[in-house]
Motif scaffolding. Structure first.
Motif, PDB file in Angstrom:
ATOM      1  N   GLY A 163       0.787  -1.232   0.000  1.00  0.00           N
ATOM      2  CA  GLY A 163       0.000   0.000   0.000  1.00  0.00           C
ATOM      3  C   GLY A 163       0.812   1.271   0.000  1.00  0.00           C
ATOM      4  O   GLY A 163       0.287   2.354  -0.301  1.00  0.00           O
ATOM      5  N   ALA A 164       2.104   1.173   0.356  1.00  0.00           N
ATOM      6  CA  ALA A 164       2.956   2.371   0.370  1.00  0.00           C
ATOM      7  C   ALA A 164       3.132   2.904  -1.045  1.00  0.00           C
ATOM      8  O   ALA A 164       3.158   2.147  -2.019  1.00  0.00           O
ATOM      9  CB  ALA A 164       4.318   2.037   0.973  1.00  0.00           C
ATOM     10  N   TYR A 170      21.135   4.438  -2.376  1.00  0.00           N
ATOM     11  CA  TYR A 170      21.885   3.202  -2.596  1.00  0.00           C
ATOM     12  C   TYR A 170      22.732   2.918  -1.361  1.00  0.00           C
ATOM     13  O   TYR A 170      23.419   3.811  -0.841  1.00  0.00           O
ATOM     14  CB  TYR A 170      22.804   3.319  -3.818  1.00  0.00           C
ATOM     15  N   ILE A 171      22.643   1.686  -0.892  1.00  0.00           N
ATOM     16  CA  ILE A 171      23.504   1.224   0.199  1.00  0.00           C
ATOM     17  C   ILE A 171      24.259   0.020  -0.333  1.00  0.00           C
ATOM     18  O   ILE A 171      23.690  -1.062  -0.506  1.00  0.00           O
ATOM     19  CB  ILE A 171      22.697   0.852   1.449  1.00  0.00           C
ATOM     20  N   GLY A 172      25.510   0.226  -0.659  1.00  0.00           N
ATOM     21  CA  GLY A 172      26.263  -0.802  -1.356  1.00  0.00           C
ATOM     22  C   GLY A 172      25.642  -1.028  -2.724  1.00  0.00           C
ATOM     23  O   GLY A 172      25.456  -0.083  -3.495  1.00  0.00           O
ATOM     24  N   ASN A 173      25.287  -2.250  -3.012  1.00  0.00           N
ATOM     25  CA  ASN A 173      24.643  -2.567  -4.281  1.00  0.00           C
ATOM     26  C   ASN A 173      23.125  -2.570  -4.192  1.00  0.00           C
ATOM     27  O   ASN A 173      22.442  -2.847  -5.185  1.00  0.00           O
ATOM     28  CB  ASN A 173      25.113  -3.949  -4.775  1.00  0.00           C
ATOM     29  N   ASP A 174      22.587  -2.269  -3.033  1.00  0.00           N
ATOM     30  CA  ASP A 174      21.142  -2.309  -2.820  1.00  0.00           C
ATOM     31  C   ASP A 174      20.516  -0.936  -3.054  1.00  0.00           C
ATOM     32  O   ASP A 174      20.975   0.070  -2.495  1.00  0.00           O
ATOM     33  CB  ASP A 174      20.815  -2.778  -1.403  1.00  0.00           C
ATOM     34  N   ALA A 175      19.477  -0.923  -3.873  1.00  0.00           N
ATOM     35  CA  ALA A 175      18.737   0.313  -4.153  1.00  0.00           C
ATOM     36  C   ALA A 175      17.489   0.356  -3.276  1.00  0.00           C
ATOM     37  O   ALA A 175      16.758  -0.637  -3.164  1.00  0.00           O
ATOM     38  CB  ALA A 175      18.348   0.385  -5.623  1.00  0.00           C
ATOM     39  N   TYR A 176      17.253   1.513  -2.665  1.00  0.00           N
ATOM     40  CA  TYR A 176      16.090   1.703  -1.801  1.00  0.00           C
ATOM     41  C   TYR A 176      15.193   2.806  -2.366  1.00  0.00           C
ATOM     42  O   TYR A 176      15.676   3.823  -2.865  1.00  0.00           O
ATOM     43  CB  TYR A 176      16.523   2.082  -0.387  1.00  0.00           C
ATOM     44  N   TRP A 177      13.892   2.569  -2.242  1.00  0.00           N
ATOM     45  CA  TRP A 177      12.906   3.550  -2.689  1.00  0.00           C
ATOM     46  C   TRP A 177      12.319   4.272  -1.482  1.00  0.00           C
ATOM     47  O   TRP A 177      12.119   3.684  -0.422  1.00  0.00           O
ATOM     48  CB  TRP A 177      11.804   2.862  -3.497  1.00  0.00           C
ATOM     49  N   HIS A 178      12.030   5.544  -1.677  1.00  0.00           N
ATOM     50  CA  HIS A 178      11.654   6.451  -0.603  1.00  0.00           C
ATOM     51  C   HIS A 178      10.129   6.570  -0.507  1.00  0.00           C
ATOM     52  O   HIS A 178       9.457   6.810  -1.503  1.00  0.00           O
ATOM     53  CB  HIS A 178      12.275   7.828  -0.888  1.00  0.00           C
ATOM     54  N   ILE A 179       9.621   6.430   0.703  1.00  0.00           N
ATOM     55  CA  ILE A 179       8.204   6.666   0.985  1.00  0.00           C
ATOM     56  C   ILE A 179       8.104   7.938   1.821  1.00  0.00           C
ATOM     57  O   ILE A 179       8.570   7.988   2.960  1.00  0.00           O
ATOM     58  CB  ILE A 179       7.557   5.498   1.763  1.00  0.00           C
ATOM     59  N   SER A 180       7.505   8.967   1.254  1.00  0.00           N
ATOM     60  CA  SER A 180       7.271  10.225   1.959  1.00  0.00           C
ATOM     61  C   SER A 180       5.772  10.345   2.210  1.00  0.00           C
ATOM     62  O   SER A 180       5.004  10.593   1.274  1.00  0.00           O
ATOM     63  CB  SER A 180       7.769  11.410   1.120  1.00  0.00           C
ATOM     64  N   PRO A 181       5.316  10.157   3.446  1.00  0.00           N
ATOM     65  CA  PRO A 181       3.876  10.188   3.718  1.00  0.00           C
ATOM     66  C   PRO A 181       3.194  11.469   3.242  1.00  0.00           C
ATOM     67  O   PRO A 181       2.065  11.425   2.733  1.00  0.00           O
ATOM     68  CB  PRO A 181       3.809  10.053   5.239  1.00  0.00           C
ATOM     69  N   TYR A 182       3.859  12.581   3.393  1.00  0.00           N
ATOM     70  CA  TYR A 182       3.289  13.868   2.973  1.00  0.00           C
ATOM     71  C   TYR A 182       2.975  13.864   1.481  1.00  0.00           C
ATOM     72  O   TYR A 182       1.848  14.155   1.059  1.00  0.00           O
ATOM     73  CB  TYR A 182       4.284  14.974   3.318  1.00  0.00           C
ATOM     74  N   ALA A 210       2.789  11.306  -0.562  1.00  0.00           N
ATOM     75  CA  ALA A 210       1.881  10.229  -0.945  1.00  0.00           C
ATOM     76  C   ALA A 210       0.427  10.603  -0.681  1.00  0.00           C
ATOM     77  O   ALA A 210      -0.459  10.308  -1.499  1.00  0.00           O
ATOM     78  CB  ALA A 210       2.243   8.952  -0.193  1.00  0.00           C
ATOM     79  N   SER A 211       0.153  11.244   0.444  1.00  0.00           N
ATOM     80  CA  SER A 211      -1.232  11.648   0.727  1.00  0.00           C
ATOM     81  C   SER A 211      -1.730  12.658  -0.303  1.00  0.00           C
ATOM     82  O   SER A 211      -2.891  12.597  -0.734  1.00  0.00           O
ATOM     83  CB  SER A 211      -1.329  12.230   2.138  1.00  0.00           C
ATOM     84  N   LEU A 212      -0.871  13.568  -0.722  1.00  0.00           N
ATOM     85  CA  LEU A 212      -1.270  14.521  -1.753  1.00  0.00           C
ATOM     86  C   LEU A 212      -1.513  13.806  -3.078  1.00  0.00           C
ATOM     87  O   LEU A 212      -2.449  14.140  -3.817  1.00  0.00           O
ATOM     88  CB  LEU A 212      -0.198  15.594  -1.921  1.00  0.00           C
ATOM     89  N   ALA A 213      -0.682  12.824  -3.392  1.00  0.00           N
ATOM     90  CA  ALA A 213      -0.888  12.056  -4.615  1.00  0.00           C
ATOM     91  C   ALA A 213      -2.224  11.323  -4.573  1.00  0.00           C
ATOM     92  O   ALA A 213      -2.939  11.235  -5.582  1.00  0.00           O
ATOM     93  CB  ALA A 213       0.252  11.067  -4.813  1.00  0.00           C
ATOM     94  N   VAL A 214      -2.594  10.815  -3.395  1.00  0.00           N
ATOM     95  CA  VAL A 214      -3.864  10.104  -3.238  1.00  0.00           C
ATOM     96  C   VAL A 214      -5.038  11.051  -3.464  1.00  0.00           C
ATOM     97  O   VAL A 214      -6.063  10.664  -4.044  1.00  0.00           O
ATOM     98  CB  VAL A 214      -3.929   9.434  -1.852  1.00  0.00           C
TER      99      VAL A 214
END
Length: 301
Positions: free
Chosen positions: A80-81, A91-103, A105-109
Motif C-alpha cells: 500500500g505504500a 543506494y547502500i552498497g549494491n542495494d537500491a532503496y525507494w523512498h516513501i514520503s507520507p506527505y 503520498a497523501s497529496l498524490a492520493v
C-alpha cells in the motif's frame, strides 16, 4: 514529475486558497518554503486557469503513474505504500532503496481520488492502511525506505544522518503530514468511500488528529513538529484543511458533534493566526513563517 502530481491535486489547493481568501493573491510568494519540496504555484495556476492539454488529456497518464508507484505485495510490510518516484532514492552498497514520503503520498492520493479511475477507492484504502499501520504512538509517521520488491523496510538506513545520507527516523513535519492524511481521508469519503472503512479506524484517525492539536500554540498556529517549533504558512494552510476534514468526519461519519466542534474551533484558531501573526500589515503580504516571539521570516521579493 512532481509538478505532474501537484497538478493533479491542484484543484484541492485552489479550494483551500479560496477559503483562506487573501492568501490566494500572495501564495506564490510564500508557499515555496518547505524542507523537501518547492511548490511552483504560478506554474500550476497557469495550467489550471488555461486548462492546458497536459492536464486535460493526460489525466489517465498521471493516474497510472501514481498507481504504478504503489507496492502491491500483500505479504510485505510495504503493501500500500506509495513511492515518491519510480527511481530509487538511496543506494547502500549494491542495494537500491525507494523512498516513501507520507506527505507527498497523501497529496498524490488526493489527486487520484479526484480522478475517474475505477480502482481509486481501493488504491487509496491501501495507502490509508499503510499509513495507519506505521503510526507511532504520538500520531507521527516516519519516512520509510524499501527495496524494489517491498522488503527491507527501514526508517534508519545504514549510514543515515551522516555524509549527506537521509536522516534517521525522519519526519519532515508532523503538522502537514497529519493534515494532508486527514484531507485525503475526507476526500475519499466525498468520492464515495466506505464509511465503515473509516469508522473501523476511528481510534487511529483521531490519534493522527491529536498530533495536530498537540502542536497548536496559543496564537492558533501549529509548530511544524515538536523538535522544530517554527510555524509555516504553508503547513498551517494545510492544517486548516486537515482540521476541517476531521471535523467533517466527526460530524458526518462518527456522529460526534462535540468532537466536530473541537476541530472546527481549532481550525478557526489557525485561520486567525494566519491572518494576524502571518500577515504583515506594512507590506500587505503574508509571511513565510513565524520563527518565535516577534520573529518572522518575511517574503523576499
Amino acid at each position: 514529475t512532481l509538478v505532474g502530481i501537484e497538478a493533479a491535486v491542484f484543484p484541492t489547493y485552489q479550494a483551500l486558497l479560496d477559503t483562506l481568501n487573501q492568501v490566494d493573491a500572495n501564495f506564490a510568494d510564500v508557499a515555496g518554503y518547505k524542507g523537501t519540496v518547492v511548490y511552483k504555484y504560478e506554474t500550476l495556476k497557469e495550467l489550471y486557469d488555461y486548462n492546458l492539454p497536459h492536464l486535460d488529456n493526460n489525466t489517465s497518464t498521471l493516474v497510472d503513474w501514481i498507481v504504478g508507484l504503489q507496492y502491491e505485495d500483500a505479504g510485505q510490510a510495504s503493501y500500500g505504500a506509495i513511492k515518491i518516484h519510480h527511481d530509487p532514492g538511496l543506494y547502500i552498497g549494491n542495494d537500491a532503496y525507494w523512498h516513501i514520503s507520507p506527505y507527498h503520498a497523501s497529496l498524490a492520493v488526493v489527486g487520484l481520488l479526484r480522478s475517474s479511475a475505477n480502482d481509486k477507492l481501493q488504491k487509496s484504502e491501501l495507502w490509508f492502511d499503510w499509513y495507519l499501520n506505521h503510526l507511532n504512538a504520538n500520531g507521527t509517521v516516519y519516512d520509510h525506505w524499501y527495496l524494489a520488491d517491498g522488503s527491507g523496510e527501514t526508517t534508519a538506513p545504514i549510514g543515515c544522518g551522516t555524509g549527506g545520507q537521509p536522516a534517521c527516523d525522519w519526519e519532515d513535519a508532523t503538522d502537514s503530514n497529519a493534515a494532508t492524511f486527514l484531507g485525503a481521508l475526507w476526500t475519499y469519503y466525498q468520492e464515495g468511500g466506505d464509511a465503515n472503512f473509516i469508522t473501523d479506524r476511528k481510534t487511529q484517525i483521531e490519534t493522527v488528529a491529536a498530533a495536530i492539536l498537540n502542536l497548536q500554540q496559543p496564537d492558533g498556529l501549529t509548530w511544524a513538529k515538536s523538535s522544530y517549533p517554527v510555524q509555516f504558512l504553508m503547513d498551517n494552510s494545510e492544517v486548516y484543511w486537515g482540521l476541517q476534514a476531521i471535523a467533517e468526519l466527526e460530524q458526518t461519519v462518527f456522529n460526534a458533534p462535540a468532537a466536530a466542534q473541537l476541530y472546527t474551533n481549532a481550525a478557526s484558531g489557525v485561520m486567525a493566526g494566519i491572518n494576524t501573526e502571518l500577515f504583515n500589515v506594512n507590506t500587505g503580504l503574508y509571511r513565510v513563517a513565524k520563527l518565535g516571539p516577534n520573529s518572522y521570516q518575511e517574503v523576499d521579493l
